[in-house]
Motif scaffolding. Structure first.
Motif, short mmCIF file in Angstrom:
data_model
loop_
_atom_site.label_atom_id
_atom_site.label_comp_id
_atom_site.label_asym_id
_atom_site.label_seq_id
_atom_site.Cartn_x
_atom_site.Cartn_y
_atom_site.Cartn_z
N THR A 25 49.14 24.16 47.68
CA THR A 25 48.90 24.17 46.24
C THR A 25 47.56 24.84 45.98
O THR A 25 46.54 24.43 46.53
CB THR A 25 48.88 22.73 45.68
N ARG A 26 47.58 25.88 45.16
CA ARG A 26 46.33 26.55 44.80
C ARG A 26 46.00 26.25 43.35
O ARG A 26 46.75 26.61 42.44
CB ARG A 26 46.46 28.06 44.96
N ARG A 27 44.85 25.60 43.16
CA ARG A 27 44.35 25.33 41.82
C ARG A 27 43.38 26.43 41.41
O ARG A 27 42.95 27.23 42.24
CB ARG A 27 43.65 23.97 41.78
N MET A 85 47.90 34.60 38.79
CA MET A 85 48.27 35.44 39.93
C MET A 85 47.95 34.71 41.23
O MET A 85 47.24 33.70 41.24
CB MET A 85 47.45 36.73 39.86
N THR A 86 48.46 35.28 42.32
CA THR A 86 48.07 34.80 43.64
C THR A 86 46.72 35.42 44.02
O THR A 86 46.29 36.40 43.41
CB THR A 86 49.11 35.16 44.70
N LYS A 87 46.09 34.86 45.05
CA LYS A 87 44.81 35.42 45.50
C LYS A 87 44.99 36.87 45.92
O LYS A 87 44.17 37.73 45.60
CB LYS A 87 44.28 34.61 46.69
N GLY A 88 46.07 37.13 46.63
CA GLY A 88 46.31 38.46 47.17
C GLY A 88 45.64 38.60 48.53
O GLY A 88 44.59 38.00 48.79
N HIS A 89 46.27 39.34 49.40
CA HIS A 89 45.74 39.51 50.75
C HIS A 89 46.26 40.79 51.39
O HIS A 89 47.23 41.39 50.93
CB HIS A 89 46.11 38.29 51.61
N GLN A 90 45.61 41.14 52.46
CA GLN A 90 46.03 42.24 53.31
C GLN A 90 46.49 41.60 54.63
O GLN A 90 45.94 40.57 55.04
CB GLN A 90 44.82 43.17 53.54
C1 S6P Z 1 52.66 35.84 52.93
C2 S6P Z 1 53.25 36.18 51.60
C3 S6P Z 1 53.28 35.06 50.55
C4 S6P Z 1 51.89 34.68 50.00
C5 S6P Z 1 52.00 33.75 48.79
C6 S6P Z 1 50.65 33.30 48.25
O1 S6P Z 1 52.45 36.99 53.72
O2 S6P Z 1 52.68 37.36 51.08
O3 S6P Z 1 53.91 33.93 51.08
O4 S6P Z 1 51.10 34.09 51.00
O5 S6P Z 1 52.68 34.41 47.78
O6 S6P Z 1 49.79 34.37 48.03
P1 S6P Z 1 48.36 34.40 48.72
O7 S6P Z 1 47.80 35.75 48.41
O8 S6P Z 1 47.56 33.27 48.18
O9 S6P Z 1 48.61 34.20 50.21
#
Ligand code: S6P
Ligand code: ZN
Length: 185
Positions: A25-27, A85-90
Motif C-alpha cells: 500500500t502506497r500512501r 500516479m505510481t512512483k515509477g521506476h526503471q
Molecule cells: C513491476 C510493475 C508494477 C509496479 C506497480 C507499482 O515491475 O511495473 O507491478 O511495481 O505498478 O508501481 P511502482 O512504480 O511503485 O513500483
C-alpha cells in the motif's frame, strides 16, 4: 528452489488473485519528491495521507527467470492538478514488461531518458514497456484504475532513477481529460 506449476484464480470483478502473495500500500507520504507541487504533497501527507495505490502480487517470487504478476489499483485524484500516479521506476537490468488494463481509465507514461511515450489505457488495452524505458502509471478517470502487470522476476525496481532523471512529462487533469506537460513545468 523453483516453484511448481500452479493455477491462480483471478476474480475479474473484485480484482483479486488466489492464492495471493504480498500486498503493498502506497500512501501519499510514500511519494516524496515526485509531485511537482511539493508543498501540496507535504500538506496532503501530513493531513489525511490518503492511499494513492495498492499492489497485489501473485505468489510467484521476484527472482531471476520467474515471471511474477501483480495487480495495481490507483485511486482517482490529483495533487494541484497532477493526476495520482505510481512512483515509477526503471528496471536496473533493462528487461521488458507487459501491462493489461482491467478497470477504469489510465495512462502508461514511459521515458527512456530522452523520449517520452504515453499510452491511453482502458480495459483490454495491453501496454508494452520495452527494455530501458522507465514506466509510471496514472489514473486519468474518476474511479479506481487497475491493471495487471507481468514482468521478469529479476527485473528489479530502480526508484532512484526517476528521482534523478524524472519521467520526461507530467500528467495533469483538464476539463477534457488529461494534458501532458514538460516535467519541470
Ligand atoms: C513491476 C510493475 C508494477 C509496479 C506497480 C507499482 O515491475 O511495473 O507491478 O511495481 O505498478 O508501481 P511502482 O512504480 O511503485 O513500483
Ligand atoms: Zn516495472
Amino acid at each position: 528452489p523453483p516453484i511448481s506449476p500452479m493455477a491462480i484464480a483471478f476474480d475479474a470483478e473484485r480484482l483479486t488473485l488466489s492464492p495471493e502473495g504480498p500486498t503493498l500500500t502506497r500512501r501519499m507520504s510514500d511519494l516524496e519528491g515526485l509531485f511537482r507541487d511539493s508543498d501540496a504533497w507535504a500538506a496532503e501527507s501530513a493531513g489525511e495521507n490518503p492511499v494513492v495505490y495498492t499492489v497485489t502480487s501473485s505468489p510467484v517470487p521476484e527472482i531471476d527467470r520467474e515471471l511474477p504478476q501483480s495487480i495495481t489499483t490507483i485511486m482517482p485524484g490529483d495533487t494541484s492538478g497532477e493526476l495520482w500516479m505510481t512512483k515509477g521506476h526503471q528496471h536496473p537490468n533493462h528487461q521488458g514488461e507487459i501491462y493489461l488494463a482491467l478497470q477504469g481509465t489510465g495512462g502508461l507514461l514511459m521515458f527512456d531518458g530522452e523520449r517520452t511515450e504515453w499510452i491511453d489505457m482502458q480495459p483490454g488495452t495491453i501496454g508494452y514497456i520495452p527494455p530501458g524505458w522507465a514506466h509510471r502509471s496514472v489514473n486519468t478517470g474518476d474511479e479506481p484504475y487497475s491493471f495487471l502487470a507481468v514482468y521478469p522476476g529479476g527485473a528489479g525496481h530502480d526508484y532512484g532513477w526517476v528521482l534523478e532523471h524524472g519521467m520526461g512529462s507530467r500528467a495533469y487533469r483538464t476539463a477534457g481529460g488529461v494534458e501532458l506537460r514538460p516535467y519541470s513545468e
